[in-house]
Enzyme design. Structure first.
Site, PDB file in Angstrom:
ATOM      1  N   CYS A  79       0.849  -1.200   0.000  1.00  0.00           N
ATOM      2  CA  CYS A  79       0.000   0.000   0.000  1.00  0.00           C
ATOM      3  C   CYS A  79       0.888   1.255   0.000  1.00  0.00           C
ATOM      4  CB  CYS A  79      -0.986  -0.043   1.162  1.00  0.00           C
ATOM      5  SG  CYS A  79      -2.354   1.138   0.976  1.00  0.00           S
ATOM      6  N   HIS A 180      -3.851  -4.483  -0.380  1.00  0.00           N
ATOM      7  CA  HIS A 180      -3.465  -5.168   0.855  1.00  0.00           C
ATOM      8  C   HIS A 180      -3.586  -6.667   0.635  1.00  0.00           C
ATOM      9  CE1 HIS A 180      -3.342  -1.657   3.610  1.00  0.00           C
ATOM     10  NE2 HIS A 180      -4.221  -1.157   2.767  1.00  0.00           N
ATOM     11  N   GLU A 182      -2.950  -9.070   2.551  1.00  0.00           N
ATOM     12  CA  GLU A 182      -3.472  -9.752   3.739  1.00  0.00           C
ATOM     13  C   GLU A 182      -4.977  -9.578   3.902  1.00  0.00           C
ATOM     14  OE1 GLU A 182      -2.670  -5.581   5.262  1.00  0.00           O
ATOM     15  OE2 GLU A 182      -1.908  -6.918   3.707  1.00  0.00           O
TER      16      GLU A 182
END
Length: 204
Positions: A79, A180, A182
């Site tokens: 990011c 992102h 994750e």
């Protein structure tokens, strides 16, 4: 072991937990010695570009990131962390970045919603170890600024948000993801796993 740079601006907990779920040790740290000894490193980031660079400089970690990138060990920016890899940003004025990848970060301009927020398809532009065995799919973005790489060969994947938008970059052992991983479901997890596998292969 994977070092996660702790410079006061990043979603450190979620990144470390995602790495641990994939079977790798993650250490959140600002200790240069620990970072330089790690098999791979992650530069996360949430917030404003200028503030992030100021924190990196004040903590002494700006030079550590550059040294780590120069070591040839895998480094991943996520990011804002991806945007910091570039030469400069126009967010709230002009700010110099880490200059590991030539290019600049600019604000979305147009009659459409900003920030770009939500699930978007990736398009892989060229082969990369990150993409081995993977098919493009949806990942999760939240950003108001986007990167414009100077070198097309550094641009590995894009998404479409009223224009082609840089999604994944890479040169040598330095990589960046605007989204992102994750928080991006199966594909995000798979891309993060590929990065971690690269660290393990290099570590032997």
């Amino acid at each position: 072991m994977i070092a996660i740079f702790d410079y006061g601006m990043g979603n450190l907990h979620s990144v470390s937990k995602a790495i641990e779920r994939l079977g790798y040790e993650a250490v959140v740290t600002s200790d240069p010695r620990v970072i330089m000894e790690a098999d791979g490193a992650v530069l996360p980031g949430v917030g404003a570009f200028g503030d992030a660079m100021a924190n990196l400089r004040e903590s002494g970690l700006e030079e550590v990131v550059k040294r780590y990138a120069g070591s040839g060990k895998p480094l991943l920016g996520i990011c804002l962390g991806m945007q910091l890899l570039f030469s400069e940003s126009e967010e709230h004025g002009r700010h110099e970045g880490l200059n590991l990848l030539p290019g600049r970060v600019v604000r979305f301009q147009g009659d459409y919603k900003v920030p770009h927020m939500g699930w978007n398809d990736l398009e892989f532009l060229q082969p990369s170890p990150l993409f081995e065995g993977l098919e493009p799919g949806h990942v999760y973005f939240v950003h108001s600024y986007h990167a414009l790489p100077e070198r097309q060969e550094d641009l590995l994947a894009v998404t479409d948000y009223h224009q082609p938008v840089t999604a994944i970059v890479g040169r040598g052992s330095v990589y960046g993801m605007q989204f992102h991983p994750e928080k991006s479901g199966e594909l995000g997890t798979a891309l993060l796993r590929r990065f971690l596998e690269m660290t393990a292969r290099r570590a032997g």
